[in-house]
Design a protein around this motif. Structure first.
Motif, PDB file in Angstrom:
ATOM      1  N   VAL A 235       4.528  -1.339  -6.603  1.00 39.22           N
ATOM      2  CA  VAL A 235       4.177  -0.168  -5.800  1.00 39.22           C
ATOM      3  C   VAL A 235       2.864   0.428  -6.304  1.00 39.22           C
ATOM      4  CG1 VAL A 235       4.866   2.196  -5.206  1.00 39.22           C
ATOM      5  CG2 VAL A 235       6.552   0.344  -5.107  1.00 39.22           C
ATOM      6  N   PHE A 236       2.752   0.580  -7.623  1.00 44.22           N
ATOM      7  CA  PHE A 236       1.524   1.106  -8.217  1.00 44.22           C
ATOM      8  C   PHE A 236       0.334   0.205  -7.879  1.00 44.22           C
ATOM      9  CE2 PHE A 236      -1.493   1.064 -11.768  1.00 44.22           C
ATOM     10  CZ  PHE A 236      -1.882   2.394 -11.781  1.00 44.22           C
ATOM     11  N   SER A 237       0.516  -1.113  -8.026  1.00 54.34           N
ATOM     12  CA  SER A 237      -0.571  -2.050  -7.719  1.00 54.34           C
ATOM     13  C   SER A 237      -0.976  -1.965  -6.258  1.00 54.34           C
ATOM     14  CB  SER A 237      -0.150  -3.477  -8.068  1.00 54.34           C
ATOM     15  OG  SER A 237      -0.075  -3.631  -9.470  1.00 54.34           O
ATOM     16  N   ALA A 238      -0.001  -1.863  -5.372  1.00 50.07           N
ATOM     17  CA  ALA A 238      -0.315  -1.725  -3.947  1.00 50.07           C
ATOM     18  C   ALA A 238      -1.159  -0.475  -3.717  1.00 50.07           C
ATOM     19  CB  ALA A 238       0.963  -1.679  -3.118  1.00 50.07           C
ATOM     20  N   ALA A 239      -0.787   0.634  -4.348  1.00 48.04           N
ATOM     21  CA  ALA A 239      -1.559   1.873  -4.182  1.00 48.04           C
ATOM     22  C   ALA A 239      -2.983   1.692  -4.680  1.00 48.04           C
ATOM     23  CB  ALA A 239      -0.875   3.025  -4.913  1.00 48.04           C
TER      24      ALA A 239
ATOM     25  N   VAL B 265      -1.247  -8.160  -4.388  1.00 45.22           N
ATOM     26  CA  VAL B 265      -0.394  -7.152  -5.035  1.00 45.22           C
ATOM     27  C   VAL B 265       0.401  -7.788  -6.162  1.00 45.22           C
ATOM     28  CG1 VAL B 265       1.567  -5.595  -4.718  1.00 45.22           C
ATOM     29  CG2 VAL B 265      -0.269  -5.646  -3.008  1.00 45.22           C
TER      30      VAL B 265
ATOM     31  N   GLU C  50       5.890   2.686   0.572  1.00 44.02           N
ATOM     32  CA  GLU C  50       6.302   3.139  -0.757  1.00 44.02           C
ATOM     33  C   GLU C  50       5.094   3.466  -1.633  1.00 44.02           C
ATOM     34  OE1 GLU C  50       9.533   1.209  -2.733  1.00 44.02           O
ATOM     35  OE2 GLU C  50      10.521   0.702  -0.836  1.00 44.02           O
ATOM     36  N   ALA C  51       4.010   2.719  -1.467  1.00 49.85           N
ATOM     37  CA  ALA C  51       2.785   3.017  -2.210  1.00 49.85           C
ATOM     38  C   ALA C  51       2.223   4.379  -1.793  1.00 49.85           C
ATOM     39  CB  ALA C  51       1.751   1.917  -1.993  1.00 49.85           C
TER      40      ALA C  51
ATOM     41  N   TRP D 113       4.415   7.064  -3.250  1.00 56.90           N
ATOM     42  CA  TRP D 113       4.080   7.215  -4.673  1.00 56.90           C
ATOM     43  C   TRP D 113       2.824   8.075  -4.834  1.00 56.90           C
ATOM     44  CZ3 TRP D 113      -0.377   6.055  -7.241  1.00 56.90           C
ATOM     45  CH2 TRP D 113      -0.348   6.205  -8.636  1.00 56.90           C
TER      46      TRP D 113
END
Length: 198
Positions: free
Chosen positions: A13-17, A33, A58-59, A62
């Protein structure tokens, strides 16, 4: 945009953001991702059965929570908080990032809004919810500084809108000038709104 130690799902999720804020939703692929997160590609299907749309949503969620939590950090760092100082702290986060890391990354919520608002209803809803998640603590802190509650919500919207616009302009110009300008022009007005309530 950092955080504590994360499990594989949270890392993705963090990487996607991070990739969305740099490249936008369209250019962010699931393989990228997984690679960025250091996760096996098969784990994406396991954690995100709804595919890319679920991961993007979800990103974005977050990112809204991250921005919301930053408001409390900014406030705790101020000995004498004012609306203008809160706005200056919000802008300084971006000024510092652009000066240290360059202008490659922007706000993932804004990027997802631009890329998906017309095509994915769930992502449009997720971006609206993320902005609301960020706006609520700003409005609450403004009210705590003496801004009337009904006005605090409107001013929180103004602050976030001005900041997002300045971020976009800063990236386009490759300069922090827009961020410095909005703080210089808007901070005195925000402080006057609290002073009027005294």
């Amino acid at each position: 945009m950092g955080g504590a130690e994360r499990g594989p799902r949270e890392r993705m999720v963090f990487s996607a953001a991070q990739l969305i804020r740099r490249d936008g939703v369209t250019a962010t692929g699931l393989r990228e991702v997984a690679d960025h997160a250091g996760a096996p590609r098969g784990s994406l299907q396991h954690y995100f059965p709804g595919g890319k749309e679920q991961l993007v949503n979800e990103a974005v969620e977050w990112a809204g929570r991250y921005a919301s939590a930053r408001v409390a950090r900014f406030m705790s760092a101020m000995s004498r908080p004012t609306p203008g100082r809160l706005f200056a702290a919000m802008a300084k986060q971006w000024t510092d990032e652009f000066r240290s890391a360059g202008f490659a990354g922007g706000c993932p919520v804004a990027a997802a809004t631009v890329d998906c608002a017309d095509s994915a209803e769930s992502t449009r809803a997720a971006t609206a919810a993320a902005f609301a998640c960020w706006r609520r603590p700003v409005a609450r802190e403004l009210a705590g500084m003496g801004v009337p509650a009904r006005r605090a919500e409107a001013l929180a919207t103004l602050m976030i809108s001005a900041l997002e616009g300045a971020i976009l302009m800063a990236r386009a110009e490759q300069s922090v000038r827009p961020l410095r300008t909005v703080v210089r022009e808007l901070a005195p007005y925000l402080d006057s709104c609290a002073a009027e309530a005294e």
